[in-house]
Design a protein around this motif. Sequence first.
Motif, mmCIF file in Angstrom:
data_model
loop_
_atom_site.group_PDB
_atom_site.id
_atom_site.type_symbol
_atom_site.label_atom_id
_atom_site.label_comp_id
_atom_site.label_asym_id
_atom_site.label_seq_id
_atom_site.Cartn_x
_atom_site.Cartn_y
_atom_site.Cartn_z
ATOM 1 N N ILE A 19 0.824 -1.203 0.000
ATOM 2 C CA ILE A 19 0.000 0.000 0.000
ATOM 3 C C ILE A 19 0.859 1.255 0.000
ATOM 4 O O ILE A 19 0.543 2.235 -0.681
ATOM 5 C CB ILE A 19 -0.946 -0.006 1.215
ATOM 6 C CG1 ILE A 19 -1.929 -1.175 1.121
ATOM 7 C CG2 ILE A 19 -1.709 1.313 1.335
ATOM 8 C CD1 ILE A 19 -2.786 -1.361 2.356
ATOM 9 N N TYR A 20 1.953 1.234 0.771
ATOM 10 C CA TYR A 20 2.731 2.471 0.908
ATOM 11 C C TYR A 20 4.166 2.383 0.389
ATOM 12 O O TYR A 20 4.828 3.416 0.222
ATOM 13 C CB TYR A 20 2.751 2.917 2.372
ATOM 14 C CG TYR A 20 3.612 2.096 3.305
ATOM 15 C CD1 TYR A 20 4.943 2.436 3.540
ATOM 16 C CD2 TYR A 20 3.099 0.995 3.988
ATOM 17 C CE1 TYR A 20 5.729 1.708 4.409
ATOM 18 C CE2 TYR A 20 3.876 0.260 4.862
ATOM 19 C CZ TYR A 20 5.197 0.624 5.072
ATOM 20 O OH TYR A 20 5.976 -0.111 5.934
ATOM 21 N N ALA B 187 -3.441 11.045 -7.006
ATOM 22 C CA ALA B 187 -4.335 9.887 -7.050
ATOM 23 C C ALA B 187 -3.826 8.779 -6.114
ATOM 24 O O ALA B 187 -4.609 8.165 -5.373
ATOM 25 C CB ALA B 187 -4.450 9.348 -8.476
ATOM 26 N N ASP B 188 -2.523 8.532 -6.119
ATOM 27 C CA ASP B 188 -1.954 7.515 -5.239
ATOM 28 C C ASP B 188 -2.085 7.925 -3.769
ATOM 29 O O ASP B 188 -2.322 7.080 -2.899
ATOM 30 C CB ASP B 188 -0.480 7.282 -5.579
ATOM 31 C CG ASP B 188 -0.304 6.581 -6.914
ATOM 32 O OD1 ASP B 188 -1.226 5.854 -7.325
ATOM 33 O OD2 ASP B 188 0.754 6.761 -7.549
ATOM 34 N N ALA C 271 -4.457 9.793 -2.518
ATOM 35 C CA ALA C 271 -5.871 9.620 -2.149
ATOM 36 C C ALA C 271 -6.166 8.161 -1.807
ATOM 37 O O ALA C 271 -6.867 7.865 -0.826
ATOM 38 C CB ALA C 271 -6.771 10.097 -3.285
ATOM 39 N N ARG C 272 -5.613 7.233 -2.600
ATOM 40 C CA ARG C 272 -5.800 5.810 -2.294
ATOM 41 C C ARG C 272 -5.130 5.442 -0.974
ATOM 42 O O ARG C 272 -5.672 4.663 -0.185
ATOM 43 C CB ARG C 272 -5.245 4.949 -3.428
ATOM 44 C CG ARG C 272 -6.141 4.900 -4.656
ATOM 45 C CD ARG C 272 -5.709 3.799 -5.603
ATOM 46 N NE ARG C 272 -4.394 4.041 -6.171
ATOM 47 C CZ ARG C 272 -4.172 4.736 -7.274
ATOM 48 N NH1 ARG C 272 -5.190 5.270 -7.939
ATOM 49 N NH2 ARG C 272 -2.943 4.902 -7.732
ATOM 50 N N LEU C 273 -3.940 5.993 -0.760
ATOM 51 C CA LEU C 273 -3.217 5.723 0.479
ATOM 52 C C LEU C 273 -4.049 6.125 1.692
ATOM 53 O O LEU C 273 -4.160 5.373 2.670
ATOM 54 C CB LEU C 273 -1.896 6.498 0.480
ATOM 55 C CG LEU C 273 -1.079 6.435 1.771
ATOM 56 C CD1 LEU C 273 -0.306 5.132 1.832
ATOM 57 C CD2 LEU C 273 -0.124 7.627 1.869
ATOM 58 N N ARG C 274 -4.650 7.311 1.633
ATOM 59 C CA ARG C 274 -5.415 7.819 2.770
ATOM 60 C C ARG C 274 -6.645 6.975 3.054
ATOM 61 O O ARG C 274 -7.135 6.947 4.185
ATOM 62 C CB ARG C 274 -5.804 9.274 2.511
ATOM 63 C CG ARG C 274 -4.624 10.242 2.624
ATOM 64 C CD ARG C 274 -4.968 11.623 2.140
ATOM 65 N NE ARG C 274 -3.890 12.578 2.437
ATOM 66 C CZ ARG C 274 -3.746 13.746 1.828
ATOM 67 N NH1 ARG C 274 -4.601 14.119 0.866
ATOM 68 N NH2 ARG C 274 -2.756 14.555 2.172
ATOM 69 N N THR C 275 -7.122 6.278 2.053
ATOM 70 C CA THR C 275 -8.271 5.390 2.254
ATOM 71 C C THR C 275 -7.840 3.990 2.658
ATOM 72 O O THR C 275 -8.371 3.412 3.616
ATOM 73 C CB THR C 275 -9.104 5.307 0.964
ATOM 74 O OG1 THR C 275 -9.594 6.612 0.634
ATOM 75 C CG2 THR C 275 -10.279 4.354 1.140
ATOM 76 N N GLU C 276 -6.853 3.445 1.947
ATOM 77 C CA GLU C 276 -6.504 2.038 2.122
ATOM 78 C C GLU C 276 -5.612 1.767 3.331
ATOM 79 O O GLU C 276 -5.736 0.712 3.962
ATOM 80 C CB GLU C 276 -5.815 1.524 0.849
ATOM 81 C CG GLU C 276 -6.727 1.502 -0.362
ATOM 82 C CD GLU C 276 -6.014 1.034 -1.618
ATOM 83 O OE1 GLU C 276 -4.856 0.553 -1.493
ATOM 84 O OE2 GLU C 276 -6.592 1.147 -2.713
#
Length: 299
Positions: free
Chosen positions: A174-175, A270-271, A273-278
């Motif tokens: 994820i990160y 975009a990445d 934003a995904r990080l903050r969710t996932e």
Amino acid sequence: MSRPARPTRRTHRRGAAALCAVLLPLVGACASGPDTAAPHQRSADAPATSTTSATVSYGMPADVTAMVLPTTGEAGRQAQGLDAFGALAAAWAVDGCARRQGETVPDSPPPMFTRYSDLPDLDFLREYGFGGNTRVPGAPHVAPAQADAAATPSPALRRCLTEGGSVIQELRQIYGPLRSGWFTEMDSVNRAPEAQRAWRGFGECLAGQGVDTKDEAAFFALADRTMQAADTAGSRRLGGFYATCMKPVEAAREPLRERAARRFLAANSADIARLRTELPKKVGELEKRYRIRISFPKI
């Protein structure tokens, strides 16, 4: 100015089947840092038998971005906590699997918080020096290995170790790419003219503190010798000297990192934003799965 040397950490491997030794080729790193960031991590620790008295904080920050893109030494504690949490989850995965299989997990180094060489935590170094390992709370208890422990783990234990590697990768996927990209950006910050000018006074400052080292690499060689001699007082003194002499360097670099971080965030929106969710979702999932909590070193 020379780049930091990496002081040597001694670990106790009681038998070739020690957990760390087997996990290393599976996940790329055995302690707290991801393989993508390993060149920037320094294990600035004393022999593995000692621990610092540093305390920890619990709970995810409101914005997880700093855990992945730290710009200061203090923010680096959040990054250390994230890295260490993956190692903690992996340790519990191996422990649970081994128990189900009737296997004994070999004695191995516990998950540790590992500091970053490119993000010197000056307040932490001033308080604790370079010595001591800061253990991650909540690790499973591992009994000392028996004298007749097998040199090679059994197929069942190998499957358990692989399971641990898979768990740590659940989190790192994820990160990890973002973290790797961010540390590449920080390399350019370190090469910036403002940062290089600030470095010029580092050796002179150390000499003014009575430390006879020509550059940072020589200083860390001295710090390593002091740690290996288990000289806690000496390690604390050196930590204070380093914090004093690095303060002007960090004063020059931190604004550069902040600007670089804003550019990096915009270029990877975009990445991010995904990080903050996932990322919070995955951390919460692993906390429930293994009944553990993410933690961060603090002063």
